[in-house]
Scaffold this motif. Structure first.
Motif, PDB file in Angstrom:
ATOM      1  N   ARG A 201       0.811  -1.175   0.028  1.00 32.70           N
ATOM      2  CA  ARG A 201      -0.137  -0.097  -0.010  1.00 32.70           C
ATOM      3  C   ARG A 201       0.906   1.102   0.042  1.00 32.70           C
ATOM      4  NH1 ARG A 201      -3.206   3.054   4.170  1.00 32.70           N
ATOM      5  NH2 ARG A 201      -1.903   1.957   5.958  1.00 32.70           N
ATOM      6  N   THR A 202       1.962   1.346   0.784  1.00 30.78           N
ATOM      7  CA  THR A 202       2.687   2.434   1.033  1.00 30.78           C
ATOM      8  C   THR A 202       3.460   2.726  -0.232  1.00 30.78           C
ATOM      9  OG1 THR A 202       2.908   2.244   3.332  1.00 30.78           O
ATOM     10  CG2 THR A 202       4.639   3.664   2.394  1.00 30.78           C
ATOM     11  N   LEU A 203       4.022   1.470  -0.947  1.00 31.73           N
ATOM     12  CA  LEU A 203       4.919   1.774  -2.110  1.00 31.73           C
ATOM     13  C   LEU A 203       4.057   2.243  -3.170  1.00 31.73           C
ATOM     14  CD1 LEU A 203       7.478  -1.148  -1.775  1.00 31.73           C
ATOM     15  CD2 LEU A 203       7.915   1.237  -1.451  1.00 31.73           C
ATOM     16  N   HIS A 204       2.931   1.655  -3.393  1.00 32.38           N
ATOM     17  CA  HIS A 204       1.889   2.020  -4.387  1.00 32.38           C
ATOM     18  C   HIS A 204       1.602   3.427  -4.462  1.00 32.38           C
ATOM     19  CE1 HIS A 204      -2.045   2.403  -6.144  1.00 32.38           C
ATOM     20  NE2 HIS A 204      -1.561   1.642  -7.055  1.00 32.38           N
ATOM     21  N   ASP A 205       1.207   4.068  -3.116  1.00 37.02           N
ATOM     22  CA  ASP A 205       0.731   5.317  -3.084  1.00 37.02           C
ATOM     23  C   ASP A 205       1.859   6.223  -3.082  1.00 37.02           C
ATOM     24  OD1 ASP A 205      -1.805   4.239  -2.541  1.00 37.02           O
ATOM     25  OD2 ASP A 205      -1.789   4.789  -0.415  1.00 37.02           O
ATOM     26  N   SER A 206       3.244   5.901  -2.579  1.00 37.27           N
ATOM     27  CA  SER A 206       4.306   6.685  -2.828  1.00 37.27           C
ATOM     28  C   SER A 206       4.657   6.795  -4.307  1.00 37.27           C
ATOM     29  CB  SER A 206       5.394   6.034  -1.998  1.00 37.27           C
ATOM     30  OG  SER A 206       4.843   6.008  -0.637  1.00 37.27           O
ATOM     31  N   PHE A 207       4.480   5.719  -4.982  1.00 36.65           N
ATOM     32  CA  PHE A 207       5.227   5.692  -6.453  1.00 36.65           C
ATOM     33  C   PHE A 207       3.986   6.839  -7.199  1.00 36.65           C
ATOM     34  CE2 PHE A 207       7.439   1.583  -6.319  1.00 36.65           C
ATOM     35  CZ  PHE A 207       8.353   1.933  -5.760  1.00 36.65           C
ATOM     36  N   ALA A 208       2.915   6.400  -6.708  1.00 29.82           N
ATOM     37  CA  ALA A 208       1.884   7.587  -7.445  1.00 29.82           C
ATOM     38  C   ALA A 208       2.300   8.962  -7.323  1.00 29.82           C
ATOM     39  CB  ALA A 208       0.633   7.013  -7.058  1.00 29.82           C
ATOM     40  N   ALA A 209       2.559   9.302  -5.888  1.00 32.64           N
ATOM     41  CA  ALA A 209       2.692  10.755  -5.364  1.00 32.64           C
ATOM     42  C   ALA A 209       4.192  11.278  -6.281  1.00 32.64           C
ATOM     43  CB  ALA A 209       3.022  10.640  -3.701  1.00 32.64           C
ATOM     44  N   MET A 210       4.982  10.318  -6.439  1.00 30.07           N
ATOM     45  CA  MET A 210       6.256  10.686  -7.090  1.00 30.07           C
ATOM     46  C   MET A 210       6.104  10.882  -8.696  1.00 30.07           C
ATOM     47  SD  MET A 210       9.202   7.904  -5.825  1.00 30.07           S
ATOM     48  CE  MET A 210      10.625   8.560  -6.980  1.00 30.07           C
ATOM     49  N   GLU A 211       5.242  10.340  -9.090  1.00 26.03           N
ATOM     50  CA  GLU A 211       5.039  10.345 -10.418  1.00 26.03           C
ATOM     51  C   GLU A 211       4.251  11.572 -10.629  1.00 26.03           C
ATOM     52  OE1 GLU A 211       2.850   6.899 -11.823  1.00 26.03           O
ATOM     53  OE2 GLU A 211       4.601   5.566 -11.790  1.00 26.03           O
ATOM     54  N   GLN A 212       3.250  11.899  -9.784  1.00 28.48           N
ATOM     55  CA  GLN A 212       2.390  13.038  -9.910  1.00 28.48           C
ATOM     56  C   GLN A 212       3.416  14.467  -9.911  1.00 28.48           C
ATOM     57  OE1 GLN A 212      -0.841  13.177  -7.291  1.00 28.48           O
ATOM     58  NE2 GLN A 212      -1.686  14.904  -8.096  1.00 28.48           N
ATOM     59  N   THR A 213       4.271  14.183  -8.784  1.00 27.99           N
ATOM     60  CA  THR A 213       5.086  15.431  -8.731  1.00 27.99           C
ATOM     61  C   THR A 213       6.034  15.417  -9.755  1.00 27.99           C
ATOM     62  OG1 THR A 213       5.342  14.844  -6.314  1.00 27.99           O
ATOM     63  CG2 THR A 213       7.045  16.295  -7.175  1.00 27.99           C
ATOM     64  N   ILE A 214       6.625  14.437 -10.345  1.00 25.08           N
ATOM     65  CA  ILE A 214       7.455  14.797 -11.356  1.00 25.08           C
ATOM     66  C   ILE A 214       6.690  15.333 -12.759  1.00 25.08           C
ATOM     67  CG2 ILE A 214       8.851  13.406 -13.144  1.00 25.08           C
ATOM     68  CD1 ILE A 214       9.465  11.524 -10.598  1.00 25.08           C
ATOM     69  N   GLN A 215       5.463  14.889 -13.011  1.00 28.12           N
ATOM     70  CA  GLN A 215       4.802  15.567 -14.062  1.00 28.12           C
ATOM     71  C   GLN A 215       4.241  16.770 -13.899  1.00 28.12           C
ATOM     72  OE1 GLN A 215       1.121  12.913 -14.335  1.00 28.12           O
ATOM     73  NE2 GLN A 215       1.505  12.387 -16.489  1.00 28.12           N
ATOM     74  N   VAL A 216       3.881  17.075 -12.728  1.00 26.11           N
ATOM     75  CA  VAL A 216       3.638  18.649 -12.372  1.00 26.11           C
ATOM     76  C   VAL A 216       4.986  19.397 -12.611  1.00 26.11           C
ATOM     77  CG1 VAL A 216       3.087  20.075 -10.464  1.00 26.11           C
ATOM     78  CG2 VAL A 216       1.815  18.364 -10.715  1.00 26.11           C
ATOM     79  N   LYS A 217       6.038  18.855 -12.114  1.00 27.84           N
ATOM     80  CA  LYS A 217       7.258  19.838 -12.434  1.00 27.84           C
ATOM     81  C   LYS A 217       7.638  19.877 -13.969  1.00 27.84           C
ATOM     82  CE  LYS A 217      11.317  19.432 -10.692  1.00 27.84           C
ATOM     83  NZ  LYS A 217      12.508  18.526  -9.820  1.00 27.84           N
ATOM     84  N   SER A 218       7.362  18.722 -14.761  1.00 29.44           N
ATOM     85  CA  SER A 218       7.722  18.867 -15.947  1.00 29.44           C
ATOM     86  C   SER A 218       6.896  19.848 -16.741  1.00 29.44           C
ATOM     87  CB  SER A 218       7.916  17.605 -16.689  1.00 29.44           C
ATOM     88  OG  SER A 218       6.680  16.991 -16.572  1.00 29.44           O
ATOM     89  N   THR A 219       5.747  19.954 -16.621  1.00 31.43           N
ATOM     90  CA  THR A 219       4.612  20.725 -17.304  1.00 31.43           C
ATOM     91  C   THR A 219       5.019  22.203 -16.924  1.00 31.43           C
ATOM     92  OG1 THR A 219       2.962  20.208 -15.574  1.00 31.43           O
ATOM     93  CG2 THR A 219       2.743  19.009 -17.659  1.00 31.43           C
ATOM     94  N   LYS A 220       5.130  22.094 -15.605  1.00 26.34           N
ATOM     95  CA  LYS A 220       5.687  23.750 -15.114  1.00 26.34           C
ATOM     96  C   LYS A 220       6.686  24.370 -15.527  1.00 26.34           C
ATOM     97  CE  LYS A 220       3.351  24.421 -10.651  1.00 26.34           C
ATOM     98  NZ  LYS A 220       3.609  24.402  -9.055  1.00 26.34           N
ATOM     99  N   TYR A 221       7.920  23.624 -15.858  1.00 30.90           N
ATOM    100  CA  TYR A 221       9.022  24.004 -16.194  1.00 30.90           C
ATOM    101  C   TYR A 221       9.197  24.696 -17.777  1.00 30.90           C
ATOM    102  CZ  TYR A 221      14.233  24.469 -16.562  1.00 30.90           C
ATOM    103  OH  TYR A 221      15.409  24.843 -16.749  1.00 30.90           O
TER     104      TYR A 221
END
Lengths: 180, 147
Positions: B27-47
């Motif tokens: 559960r933790t790894l699944h949710d954490s990976f989702a959070a990581m992907e979301q953060t990286i995605q947001v960063k790449s669109t913002k930059y």
């Protein structure tokens, strides 16, 4: 330490393997701290889960100034403190007996370990949170006073005072025979 | 030993031995990976760096690189003058250019650790881009500085 720096560096570049390694490395220590402070296994699991998810959300921008273990333990400590602030005292500590699941050293050893840890958790619950937090971080997780002070953003004298008063209070509780 | 006599030891030996369950790990790894992907995605669109800013950075980085190379070459020549006794010759670097890079990386690491190194890599890639490593120093300077 160097390994942690490299793991953080890779984690900041989006490496899931690095994150998984960090999780595997520190999950039990974090859960141990949460269980000791909360005396509720399922709640402790939720808090450790939230800490890791929140940490994962910092990928790309995370900056490590102290030790990674210290940082993560402090995150757990802060969340436990926030939880305790919201919770009324009467709700705390109903199911501490079921908190420990050991690595199975045999039924007798498990039972003794469970009872001893439960006894300690009961005692720690009688201390102010700040004192029990410092005691657990120092004695269970081998964090130095300087590291704890940095992580909690307080002076080292404050940390040492909390530790000393906490131990004195524990000693007083035990010598008064409050616990059996 | 009674607990009152050694309270620290009493606390230390009662450290709970807990291990996470497989369910919690998943559960933790699944949710954490989702959070990581979301953060990286947001960063790449913002930059979206502005052209002007990027150009300035490039110019500054190019000028700095040119100065470092010039100093390195100068020092390299000066070292071989007969007035200065040369120490034992070691093949630590295959060329002056590689040695300068090594010195630069070491200085950067001393200054700011991995983060500073990472920043230098990024700046280097920004300036040099996917150019051939076989390009001569002269050509690179002419191309980057435009003169």
């Amino acid at each position: 330490m160097i390994e942690d720096k490299i793991l953080v560096w890779r984690f900041n570049r989006g490496s899931k393997d690095a994150f998984r390694r960090i999780y595997e490395k520190y999950k039990d220590a974090l859960l141990g701290l949460a269980v000791t402070m909360l005396r509720d296994r399922s709640l402790a699991e939720d808090i450790v889960h939230d800490v890791f998810v929140s940490f994962a959300g910092t990928a790309g921008t995370f900056h490590l100034s102290g030790t990674l273990k210290g940082y993560l333990l402090t995150c757990v400590g802060n969340r436990v403190r926030d939880y305790n602030r919201l919770k009324t005292e009467s709700d705390i500590g109903l199911n501490f007996v079921d908190t420990i699941s050991s690595n199975s050293n045999g039924p007798m050893e498990d039972a003794i370990s469970r009872e001893e840890s439960g006894q300690l958790q009961e005692l720690l619950a009688r201390l102010p949170y700040e004192q029990s937090e410092v005691i657990v971080l120092h004695l269970h997780h081998r964090m130095r006073f300087g590291q704890i002070a940095k992580a909690l953003s307080v002076s080292i004298n404050t940390v040492q005072s909390r530790y000393r008063y906490g131990l004195e209070k524990l000693r007083s509780i035990m010598s008064n025979g409050v616990t059996k | 030993m009674r607990p009152e006599e050694d309270i620290e030891n009493f606390v230390r030996v009662r450290k709970p031995r807990v291990t996470t369950s497989e369910q919690m790990d998943n559960r933790t790894l699944h949710d954490s990976f989702a959070a990581m992907e979301q953060t990286i995605q947001v960063k790449s669109t913002k930059y979206k760096p502005s052209v002007l800013r990027n150009r300035r950075i490039r110019l500054v980085a190019a000028a700095a690189a040119a100065i470092i190379v010039a100093i390195g070459l100068f020092l390299g020549r000066y070292r071989h003058t007969p007035e200065i006794p040369t120490t034992e010759h070691r093949e630590a670097a295959q060329s002056e250019t590689i040695l300068i890079s090594m010195i630069s990386m070491r200085m950067t690491y001393q200054r700011g650790g991995f983060d500073a190194l990472d920043q230098q890599f990024r700046d280097t890639l920004d300036v040099l881009g996917p150019r051939s490593s076989g390009a001569s120093m002269k050509d690179l300077l002419r191309e980057i500085n435009g003169s």
